[in-house]
Design a protein around this motif. Structure first.
Motif, PDB file in Angstrom:
ATOM      1  N   TYR A 150       0.827  -1.222   0.000  1.00  0.00           N
ATOM      2  CA  TYR A 150       0.000   0.000   0.000  1.00  0.00           C
ATOM      3  C   TYR A 150       0.857   1.266   0.000  1.00  0.00           C
ATOM      4  CZ  TYR A 150      -3.536  -3.459   1.037  1.00  0.00           C
ATOM      5  OH  TYR A 150      -4.330  -4.572   0.987  1.00  0.00           O
ATOM      6  N   VAL A 151       2.069   1.134  -0.567  1.00  0.00           N
ATOM      7  CA  VAL A 151       2.962   2.283  -0.722  1.00  0.00           C
ATOM      8  C   VAL A 151       3.323   2.368  -2.201  1.00  0.00           C
ATOM      9  CG1 VAL A 151       5.230   3.233  -0.160  1.00  0.00           C
ATOM     10  CG2 VAL A 151       3.874   2.120   1.623  1.00  0.00           C
ATOM     11  N   ALA A 152       3.105   3.535  -2.819  1.00  0.00           N
ATOM     12  CA  ALA A 152       3.231   3.638  -4.274  1.00  0.00           C
ATOM     13  C   ALA A 152       4.677   3.639  -4.761  1.00  0.00           C
ATOM     14  CB  ALA A 152       2.525   4.907  -4.756  1.00  0.00           C
ATOM     15  N   ASP A 153       5.613   4.139  -3.942  1.00  0.00           N
ATOM     16  CA  ASP A 153       6.975   4.321  -4.472  1.00  0.00           C
ATOM     17  C   ASP A 153       7.929   3.175  -4.152  1.00  0.00           C
ATOM     18  OD1 ASP A 153       7.294   4.856  -1.804  1.00  0.00           O
ATOM     19  OD2 ASP A 153       7.982   6.917  -2.057  1.00  0.00           O
ATOM     20  N   THR A 154       7.453   2.116  -3.502  1.00  0.00           N
ATOM     21  CA  THR A 154       8.289   0.919  -3.355  1.00  0.00           C
ATOM     22  C   THR A 154       7.949  -0.020  -4.515  1.00  0.00           C
ATOM     23  OG1 THR A 154       6.613  -0.025  -1.884  1.00  0.00           O
ATOM     24  CG2 THR A 154       8.504   1.036  -0.849  1.00  0.00           C
ATOM     25  N   PRO A 155       8.946  -0.426  -5.302  1.00  0.00           N
ATOM     26  CA  PRO A 155       8.658  -1.256  -6.479  1.00  0.00           C
ATOM     27  C   PRO A 155       8.009  -2.583  -6.090  1.00  0.00           C
ATOM     28  CG  PRO A 155      10.904  -0.399  -6.547  1.00  0.00           C
ATOM     29  CD  PRO A 155      10.375  -0.084  -5.186  1.00  0.00           C
ATOM     30  N   ASN A 156       7.238  -3.133  -6.991  1.00  0.00           N
ATOM     31  CA  ASN A 156       6.648  -4.456  -6.774  1.00  0.00           C
ATOM     32  C   ASN A 156       7.772  -5.485  -6.611  1.00  0.00           C
ATOM     33  OD1 ASN A 156       4.887  -6.594  -6.605  1.00  0.00           O
ATOM     34  ND2 ASN A 156       3.692  -5.995  -8.411  1.00  0.00           N
ATOM     35  N   GLU A 157       7.599  -6.403  -5.685  1.00  0.00           N
ATOM     36  CA  GLU A 157       8.648  -7.387  -5.365  1.00  0.00           C
ATOM     37  C   GLU A 157       7.983  -8.735  -5.148  1.00  0.00           C
ATOM     38  OE1 GLU A 157      10.983  -6.185  -2.021  1.00  0.00           O
ATOM     39  OE2 GLU A 157      12.105  -8.061  -1.907  1.00  0.00           O
ATOM     40  N   GLY A 158       8.560  -9.768  -5.741  1.00  0.00           N
ATOM     41  CA  GLY A 158       7.931 -11.076  -5.648  1.00  0.00           C
ATOM     42  C   GLY A 158       8.019 -11.706  -4.281  1.00  0.00           C
ATOM     43  N   ASN A 159       9.251 -11.814  -3.775  1.00  0.00           N
ATOM     44  CA  ASN A 159       9.441 -12.507  -2.510  1.00  0.00           C
ATOM     45  C   ASN A 159      10.459 -11.764  -1.664  1.00  0.00           C
ATOM     46  OD1 ASN A 159       9.099 -14.465  -0.582  1.00  0.00           O
ATOM     47  ND2 ASN A 159       9.358 -16.170  -2.019  1.00  0.00           N
ATOM     48  N   ALA A 160      10.538 -12.137  -0.406  1.00  0.00           N
ATOM     49  CA  ALA A 160      11.503 -11.501   0.486  1.00  0.00           C
ATOM     50  C   ALA A 160      12.923 -11.744   0.007  1.00  0.00           C
ATOM     51  CB  ALA A 160      11.324 -12.057   1.897  1.00  0.00           C
ATOM     52  N   ASN A 161      13.787 -10.758   0.205  1.00  0.00           N
ATOM     53  CA  ASN A 161      15.210 -10.914  -0.046  1.00  0.00           C
ATOM     54  C   ASN A 161      15.880 -11.302   1.272  1.00  0.00           C
ATOM     55  OD1 ASN A 161      17.804 -10.526  -1.499  1.00  0.00           O
ATOM     56  ND2 ASN A 161      18.045  -8.967   0.089  1.00  0.00           N
ATOM     57  N   TYR A 162      16.536 -12.444   1.304  1.00  0.00           N
ATOM     58  CA  TYR A 162      17.104 -12.938   2.561  1.00  0.00           C
ATOM     59  C   TYR A 162      18.607 -12.743   2.672  1.00  0.00           C
ATOM     60  CZ  TYR A 162      12.780 -15.280   3.902  1.00  0.00           C
ATOM     61  OH  TYR A 162      11.498 -15.549   4.296  1.00  0.00           O
ATOM     62  N   SER A 163      19.241 -12.192   1.659  1.00  0.00           N
ATOM     63  CA  SER A 163      20.702 -12.136   1.711  1.00  0.00           C
ATOM     64  C   SER A 163      21.195 -10.721   1.448  1.00  0.00           C
ATOM     65  CB  SER A 163      21.288 -13.124   0.701  1.00  0.00           C
ATOM     66  OG  SER A 163      20.725 -12.897  -0.570  1.00  0.00           O
ATOM     67  N   ASN A 164      22.446 -10.598   1.099  1.00  0.00           N
ATOM     68  CA  ASN A 164      23.064  -9.296   1.009  1.00  0.00           C
ATOM     69  C   ASN A 164      23.953  -9.190  -0.225  1.00  0.00           C
ATOM     70  OD1 ASN A 164      23.241  -6.766   1.964  1.00  0.00           O
ATOM     71  ND2 ASN A 164      24.217  -7.307   3.876  1.00  0.00           N
ATOM     72  N   TYR A 165      24.120  -7.989  -0.725  1.00  0.00           N
ATOM     73  CA  TYR A 165      24.901  -7.711  -1.923  1.00  0.00           C
ATOM     74  C   TYR A 165      25.550  -6.349  -1.717  1.00  0.00           C
ATOM     75  CZ  TYR A 165      21.593 -11.182  -3.590  1.00  0.00           C
ATOM     76  OH  TYR A 165      20.840 -12.318  -3.712  1.00  0.00           O
ATOM     77  N   PRO A 166      26.529  -5.977  -2.547  1.00  0.00           N
ATOM     78  CA  PRO A 166      26.976  -4.578  -2.518  1.00  0.00           C
ATOM     79  C   PRO A 166      25.755  -3.669  -2.713  1.00  0.00           C
ATOM     80  CG  PRO A 166      28.455  -5.901  -3.866  1.00  0.00           C
ATOM     81  CD  PRO A 166      27.277  -6.778  -3.515  1.00  0.00           C
ATOM     82  N   VAL A 167      25.651  -2.580  -1.929  1.00  0.00           N
ATOM     83  CA  VAL A 167      24.393  -1.837  -1.865  1.00  0.00           C
ATOM     84  C   VAL A 167      23.946  -1.265  -3.198  1.00  0.00           C
ATOM     85  CG1 VAL A 167      24.482  -1.263   0.581  1.00  0.00           C
ATOM     86  CG2 VAL A 167      25.621   0.221  -1.080  1.00  0.00           C
ATOM     87  N   SER A 168      24.884  -1.073  -4.139  1.00  0.00           N
ATOM     88  CA  SER A 168      24.482  -0.504  -5.432  1.00  0.00           C
ATOM     89  C   SER A 168      23.967  -1.572  -6.407  1.00  0.00           C
ATOM     90  CB  SER A 168      25.659   0.239  -6.067  1.00  0.00           C
ATOM     91  OG  SER A 168      26.740  -0.661  -6.264  1.00  0.00           O
TER      92      SER A 168
END
Ligand SMILES: [Zn+2]
Length: 315
Positions: A150-168
């Motif tokens: 119910y927030v317009a500016d967060t992109p649609n996302e299929g599933n939770a992200n459980y891990s980590n990557y370089p932030v960019s």
């Protein structure tokens, strides 16, 4: 004010937003007595993990502690929730007052002693997001694209992200197949602490609406001193002598109103003393000769003032 804002990747900088929300530890408990806002409750319950989300921790009769009035306090009970869950929170406007607040696993609290990769404080950031009515960025549909936060500016996302990557890192999925992809760096995803760095303007609007709606009473909570009182320098009201001392010290209290609590801490932060004075005399003597030589700090809290002074003990 959050140092992690430097990590917000360029693709999200235009929608990352300041929440303009700050929390304070309570100065007064539900009875109006001075408090640090942190209490420790002994329990015979070794784990509250058997039935996650059962809120046993919120009831003294079940080995936990009764929540303070949710209209005036954000309760954050910290306990052993086992290995499968970092925390859980009752959303605003639903549920019972006695279960309100953010229940947090002790191993995911703060930095010192917490367990990587949940050792940067982001579990509480995420749970307080829920307390202010935020929903997971993947919309809790676990792999589909119909769920929404119910927030317009967060992109649609299929599933939770459980891990980590370089932030960019740009990450895409079937719900957001093109760059900039989905916002795995959002506090309301399941990303490891080190990768979380933003709320969006839309999320801030939703949190502010909660503070203007179902949680508006927290804004006028009697649990904290008015900001104006904090700005006054009261240090002249207390004098401690002699210092250095060989053991016995005298504390002169001027202008402290009603019940006054004196707590002593060593330089490692371990509490070594606690005394409550119902109606303190102008000068009160303390025998600290049981403490070893060194530097100590006395925190003196009354209904109208809180002061910290240093004491040096010598032999
Ligand atoms: Zn969550």
């Amino acid at each position: 004010m959050n140092a992690d804002t430097v990590n917000v990747p360029a693709i999200w900088k235009s929608i990352a937003a300041n929440t303009h929300i700050q929390f304070r530890l309570a100065d007064f408990d539900t009875l109006g007595n001075p408090t640090t806002g942190i209490i420790h409750i002994p329990t015979a319950v070794t784990s509250f993990a058997n039935s996650p989300s059962d809120h046993k921790i919120n009831f003294a009769t079940l080995g936990g502690a009764n929540a303070w009035n949710r209209n005036h306090y954000l309760n954050i009970p910290i306990c052993n929730l086992g290995t499968g869950i970092l925390g859980y929170t009752q959303m605003p406007g639903v549920g019972t007052a006695s279960k309100d607040g953010c229940v947090i696993n002790y191993m995911a609290v703060g930095k010192t002693g917490a367990t990587a990769p949940y050792n940067l404080g982001r579990t509480i950031t995420h749970e307080v997001g829920h307390w202010l009515n935020l929903i997971h960025t993947w919309g809790d549909d676990y792999g589909y694209c119909y769920g929404t936060d119910y927030v317009a500016d967060t992109p649609n996302e299929g599933n939770a992200n459980y891990s980590n990557y370089p932030v960019s890192t740009v990450r895409t999925d079937s719900c957001s197949p093109n760059s900039p992809g989905f916002m795995w760096q959002n506090y309301m995803d399941y990303t490891d602490d080190a990768g979380m760095c933003l709320f969006t303007a839309g999320q801030v609007a939703r949190m502010q609406a909660t503070l203007a709606g179902p949680r508006d009473s927290i804004l006028s909570s009697p649990a904290v001193w008015p900001a104006a009182v904090k700005q006054i320098d009261w240090t002249a009201a207390v004098s401690i002598y002699p210092s250095p001392s060989k053991g016995v010290i005298n504390i002169r209290l001027q202008g402290m109103t009603g019940k006054t609590v004196i707590r002593g801490f060593d330089i490692s932060g371990n509490q070594v003393l606690e005394r409550t004075l119902e109606n303190p005399d102008p000068v009160t003597g303390f025998d600290l000769s049981y403490l070893s030589e060194g530097v100590y700090f006395l925190e003196i809290t009354s209904l109208n003032r809180r002061i910290v002074r240093k004491v040096v003990l010598i032999r």
